[in-house]
Design an enzyme around this catalytic site. Structure first.
Site, PDB file in Angstrom:
ATOM      1  N   GLY A 108       5.526  21.719  -3.412  1.00  0.00           N
ATOM      2  CA  GLY A 108       5.371  22.629  -4.554  1.00  0.00           C
ATOM      3  C   GLY A 108       6.216  22.201  -5.745  1.00  0.00           C
ATOM      4  O   GLY A 108       5.869  22.482  -6.899  1.00  0.00           O
ATOM      5  N   GLU A 111       4.143  19.797  -7.464  1.00  0.00           N
ATOM      6  CA  GLU A 111       3.081  20.536  -8.167  1.00  0.00           C
ATOM      7  C   GLU A 111       3.618  21.179  -9.454  1.00  0.00           C
ATOM      8  O   GLU A 111       2.937  21.202 -10.474  1.00  0.00           O
ATOM      9  CB  GLU A 111       2.468  21.592  -7.235  1.00  0.00           C
ATOM     10  CG  GLU A 111       1.664  20.918  -6.128  1.00  0.00           C
ATOM     11  CD  GLU A 111       1.144  21.874  -5.082  1.00  0.00           C
ATOM     12  OE1 GLU A 111       1.979  22.622  -4.515  1.00  0.00           O
ATOM     13  OE2 GLU A 111      -0.058  21.868  -4.800  1.00  0.00           O
ATOM     14  N   GLU A 131       3.394  18.075   2.760  1.00  0.00           N
ATOM     15  CA  GLU A 131       2.758  19.231   3.422  1.00  0.00           C
ATOM     16  C   GLU A 131       2.004  18.854   4.688  1.00  0.00           C
ATOM     17  O   GLU A 131       1.955  19.622   5.642  1.00  0.00           O
ATOM     18  CB  GLU A 131       1.782  19.927   2.458  1.00  0.00           C
ATOM     19  CG  GLU A 131       2.459  20.765   1.394  1.00  0.00           C
ATOM     20  CD  GLU A 131       2.750  19.988   0.120  1.00  0.00           C
ATOM     21  OE1 GLU A 131       2.834  18.742   0.159  1.00  0.00           O
ATOM     22  OE2 GLU A 131       2.911  20.645  -0.932  1.00  0.00           O
TER      23      GLU A 131
END
Ligand code: HXC
Length: 257
Positions: A108, A111, A131
């Site tokens: 994340g 991201e 992930e």
């Protein structure tokens, strides 16, 4: 404004957001993401701010979503939680966002970095989508933004293996704009922010809007869209200022109007 997991400050016309959960490598719990969004929205609506810098602290920009927080989730809890509406809103910020990243930029956190407009990385920064090693996959745009940036072949390799990507590889693949010495990360990022802060704000805004459309639109649609934004800028005072300054051989002073 006092936040629990981030700190914000303003310097000249730059709004700075610093992730501040170093004991957890700035792993992103949901409160932290909503605080980041809140801070971005506050800078977005603050007329004194022209550019936003998003950075981390300690060893990591961010080691990804908070694994402990999400490990008990199920499809229905996630649907009801609707955490990604914060991420969607974050992607609609119209002011330029410079990500100043260092250390781990994982999951994340990667991201979040890909949601910035420009990225400056300290030497030694590592990027990864780990992930897959947790039995899941990115959920905040990782598969989409990475693929659009680097193409399907590299994206699949990196997402399937979860391998770490060096700052050099990130630079060579167009993920980041620049690598700087670690101790110069903020200084260099602020230099870039200052250059952008001196540009006409509505031009920057409509350039970002048009470039973002290039990702979704066909060339024909994108060209039509660009044209309308080009026309729109002739309604600004800054267009008059910019062109007058050129003709009068002086430096322009843009007001964002
Ligand atoms: C929760 C985390 C965390 C994370 C680190 N920590 N990453 N806690 N979620 N993502 C915690 C550790 O448990 C540890 O807590 C402390 O931070 C320091 O981390 P260490 O592992 O001791 O540090 P180090 O040995 O330097 O290793 C760094 C690391 C490793 C390689 C980055 O921490 C790691 O692999 N982290 C997980 C990375 C990851 O899988 N990210 C993807 C998450 S999923 P204690 O209490 O022991 O000190 C994701 C999905 C996004 O991001 C979906 C959309 C939002």
């Amino acid at each position: 404004m006092v936040y629990q997991f981030i700190e914000t400050r303003m310097k000249n016309q730059v709004g700075i957001i610093e992730l501040n959960r170093p004991e957890r490598l700035n792993s992103l719990n949901r409160k932290m993401v909503s605080e980041i969004l809140e801070a971005l929205l506050a800078f977005e609506s603050n007329e004194d701010i022209r550019v936003i810098v998003l950075t981390g602290n300690g060893k990591a920009f961010s080691a990804g979503a908070d694994i402990e927080e999400m490990m008990g989730d199920n499809p229905i809890s996630l649907e009801l939680l609707d955490q990604f509406s914060d991420w969607d809103r974050l992607a609609t910020i119209k002011k330029p966002i410079i990500g100043a990243v260092k250390g781990y930029v994982f999951g994340g956190g990667f991201e979040l970095a890909l949601s910035c407009d420009l990225l400056i990385a300290a030497a030694g920064t590592e990027f990864s989508f780990p992930e897959v090693g947790l039995g899941v996959m990115p959920g905040a745009g990782g598969t989409q933004r990475l693929t659009k940036l680097v193409g399907r072949t590299k994206a699949l390799e990196w997402l399937w293996t979860g391998k770490r990507i060096s700052a050099n590889t990130a630079l060579n693949n167009g993920i980041i704009n620049k690598i700087v010495a670690s101790e110069l990360l903020m200084e260099e990022s602020m230099k870039l922010a200052t250059i952008l802060a001196s540009q006409p704000p509505i031009s920057l805004r409509l350039i970002k809007d048009s470039v973002n459309k290039a990702i979704d639109y066909s060339l024909h649609e994108g060209m039509q869209y660009e044209r309308k934004n080009f026309y729109l800028l002739f309604g600004t005072e800054d267009q008059k200022e910019g062109m007058s300054a050129f003709v009068e051989k002086r430096k322009p002073n843009y007001q964002g109007k």
